[in-house]
Design a protein around this motif. Structure first.
Motif, PDB file in Angstrom:
ATOM      1  N   ILE A   1       0.835  -1.207   0.000  1.00  0.00           N
ATOM      2  CA  ILE A   1       0.000   0.000   0.000  1.00  0.00           C
ATOM      3  C   ILE A   1       0.866   1.253   0.000  1.00  0.00           C
ATOM      4  O   ILE A   1       0.594   2.214  -0.738  1.00  0.00           O
TER       5      ILE A   1
ATOM      6  N   SER B   1     -10.498   0.149   2.579  1.00  0.00           N
ATOM      7  CA  SER B   1     -10.352   1.534   3.007  1.00  0.00           C
ATOM      8  C   SER B   1     -11.195   1.809   4.252  1.00  0.00           C
ATOM      9  O   SER B   1     -12.092   1.035   4.598  1.00  0.00           O
TER      10      SER B   1
ATOM     11  N   PHE C   1      -5.162   6.490  -4.471  1.00  0.00           N
ATOM     12  CA  PHE C   1      -5.831   6.558  -3.173  1.00  0.00           C
ATOM     13  C   PHE C   1      -7.277   6.091  -3.335  1.00  0.00           C
ATOM     14  O   PHE C   1      -7.822   6.131  -4.443  1.00  0.00           O
TER      15      PHE C   1
ATOM     16  N   LEU D   1      -6.520   5.425   4.016  1.00  0.00           N
ATOM     17  CA  LEU D   1      -5.854   4.145   3.762  1.00  0.00           C
ATOM     18  C   LEU D   1      -6.076   3.173   4.915  1.00  0.00           C
ATOM     19  O   LEU D   1      -5.987   1.954   4.729  1.00  0.00           O
TER      20      LEU D   1
ATOM     21  N   SER E   1       0.635   4.103  -2.792  1.00  0.00           N
ATOM     22  CA  SER E   1      -0.068   5.307  -2.343  1.00  0.00           C
ATOM     23  C   SER E   1       0.875   6.267  -1.618  1.00  0.00           C
ATOM     24  O   SER E   1       0.625   6.631  -0.456  1.00  0.00           O
TER      25      SER E   1
ATOM     26  N   GLU F   1      -4.536  10.132   3.376  1.00  0.00           N
ATOM     27  CA  GLU F   1      -3.710   9.100   4.016  1.00  0.00           C
ATOM     28  C   GLU F   1      -4.486   8.368   5.103  1.00  0.00           C
ATOM     29  O   GLU F   1      -4.346   7.149   5.265  1.00  0.00           O
TER      30      GLU F   1
ATOM     31  N   TRP G   1      -5.874   0.707  -5.584  1.00  0.00           N
ATOM     32  CA  TRP G   1      -7.210   0.715  -5.003  1.00  0.00           C
ATOM     33  C   TRP G   1      -8.277   0.616  -6.087  1.00  0.00           C
ATOM     34  O   TRP G   1      -8.178   1.252  -7.134  1.00  0.00           O
TER      35      TRP G   1
ATOM     36  N   PHE H   1      -7.985  -2.631  -1.574  1.00  0.00           N
ATOM     37  CA  PHE H   1      -6.642  -2.637  -2.154  1.00  0.00           C
ATOM     38  C   PHE H   1      -6.411  -4.038  -2.701  1.00  0.00           C
ATOM     39  O   PHE H   1      -6.494  -5.031  -1.969  1.00  0.00           O
TER      40      PHE H   1
END
Length: 488
Positions: A119, A210, A175, A150, A123, A147, A226, A217
């Protein structure tokens, strides 16, 4: 999402439009008639019947037909790689290419460190200023919220490896957001949060969700990013990969086709299928209607579908007989390479597969995928891949040597410059011609001035006259020429 991502200070100013006086009566009608006549004449002048007419400098109308290039070939229908050789190529790619993910070989459980690493690599927090669709500037607070979405702290220390299949064409995002962001305030095309796309029937490992639960993801063979949760149906490992290998199968050989409209089963109705998508053929009684339609005028295929709880099942659907499809992969020949490439001619450029289209590396990947041949997703990986044969160039490779190597190039060879790939069509009067998906090209005018041509799609161009800037020919920026075949 713009109010989340951008500060009030970044709001774009509105354009003011001046009021104009209205024309009325005979004058207005006369002006309208003149405009229509001028428009018609202009359109006629732009599309003449003359096959030698140039649509771009050095590109004639007749060169926009695949027959022109196929007619110049010797052994156009000779098989370049057979099915066993393509299978060997794919095995070599999976063994040597670091950008590919061997998801079927993942362990039964995944550690948090591995999931977090995937991830964080996909991202990264942007380090440059980005802008929204109104030209507004991003804020640090907005990035913090992205962020936080995530939800990295929620990754369990260990988790059972889960698998799924894509049930529709779906965008892969940096994202878990639909927010579109750009490098400059006036850019509206290249969304920097758009990574790629996945297609129906693609196997993925599902490794995280998420914070808002709307995104997953996923790790596919060619990309990790994503995707919207409702685009994935989660199932058992065996059924996921059995679907991807099932035979006999249908391959989409057009740029894009759709399943038949099916009111009875909306989940398999009008499903978008891009070039190279593989669909297992299904057994169905010849005289029994399928989803309200006689099956004899279509191909009965099986598609993955998603239940309300996100689990995987399968349903039969029809692909119309008129669709550009093949039973099994196409034979890899030079003629077929040209035909497949020209099926995208004029399609809008779509960065990261936006606009239901594709970008330069997606363009060449999907051409070769219609033959069952695997390529890395991005140009950087394609150009450097240890799983591909080719000629490497660097600053020590002189201009004349580059021209010599280009003269030796063959139909289907892939020519790379930083950030871009082109496919060779052939040689005309000592000039190498290519087909590629590009935003534009630059040439020197007769007076030596650099002129930019806005193309924004799949086009045919000569390679030698192209300029990277006023003094640098594009030829001098070539890094690699790849040949995905064995010479015979």
């Amino acid at each position: 999402m713009n109010d989340v991502f951008f500060s009030a200070a970044g709001t774009a100013t509105c354009r003011r439009t001046a009021l104009r006086k209205r024309w009325s009566g005979t004058g207005a009608r006369l002006l309208t008639a003149l405009i229509l006549v001028a428009s018609a004449l202009g359109t006629a002048a732009q599309v003449p019947d003359d096959p030698a007419h140039e649509v771009l400098p050095g590109v004639t109308q007749e060169q926009l037909e695949p027959a022109y290039w196929i007619g110049r070939l010797r052994g156009a229908d000779q098989t370049i790689l057979d099915a066993d050789e393509i299978a060997a190529h794919n095995a070599r790619m999976r063994e040597r290419e670091p950008s590919l993910y061997l998801i079927e070989q993942l362990p039964a459980t995944l550690e948090a460190e591995q999931v977090r690493a995937w991830i964080e690599a996909a991202s990264p927090r942007p380090t440059r200023t980005l802008y929204d669709e109104s030209g507004g500037e991003g804020s640090a607070r907005a990035l913090d919220r992205l962020e936080a979405g995530l939800d990295l702290k929620a990754i369990p220390q260990t988790q059972v490896t889960r698998y799924g299949l894509l049930v529709r064409r779906a965008n892969l995002r940096t994202f878990p957001t639909h927010l579109r962001v750009f490098s400059t305030p006036d850019d509206r095309d290249i969304d920097r949060f758009q990574e790629s796309a996945l297609f129906p029937g693609t196997p993925v490992a599902v490794v995280h969700r998420s914070r808002d639960r709307r995104w997953l993801f996923v790790v596919s063979e060619t990309y990790a990013a994503w995707v919207e949760a409702d685009a994935v149906a989660v199932g058992g490992k065996d059924e996921v990969f059995a679907y991807a290998r099932r035979a006999p199968f249908l391959v989409v050989t057009g740029a894009q086709v759709r399943t038949v409209h099916t009111p009875e089963r909306p989940e398999v109705s009008d499903v978008v299928l891009d070039m190279g998508v593989r669909l297992p053929l299904a057994q169905w009684p010849a005289d029994e209607p399928l989803n309200g339609q006689h099956p004899g005028f279509g191909h009965v295929v099986e598609l993955p579908v998603r239940a309300e709880d996100g689990t995987l099942s399968f349903a039969r659907a029809l692909v119309p007989r008129s669709a550009d499809v093949s039973r099994g992969y196409l034979p890899l020949t030079r003629a077929n390479l040209v035909r497949q490439a020209f099926k995208f001619l004029g399609e809008r450029y779509g960065w990261g597969h936006r606009y239901d289209a594709r970008d330069c590396s997606g363009f060449v990947s999907e051409i070769y995928r219609s033959f069952g041949l695997l390529l890395p997703r991005n140009t950087s990986a394609q150009s450097r891949s240890p799983g591909l044969d080719g000629v490497l160039m660097d600053d020590r490779t002189g201009h004349e040597e580059r021209l010599r190597l280009l003269r030796q190039s063959q139909v289907g060879d892939l020519v790379y410059i930083p950030g871009h790939v082109m496919m060779v069509l052939g040689q005309v009067d000592g000039n190498t011609y290519v087909i590629h998906d590009t935003s534009g090209m630059s040439l020197l005018d007769d007076d030596g001035a650099l002129r930019r041509y806005h193309l924004n799609g799949v086009v045919v161009t000569p390679l030698l006259p192209l300029m990277s800037d006023a003094t640098t020919p594009t030829v001098d920026r070539i890094t690699t020429i790849r040949r995905i075949r064995h010479d015979r």
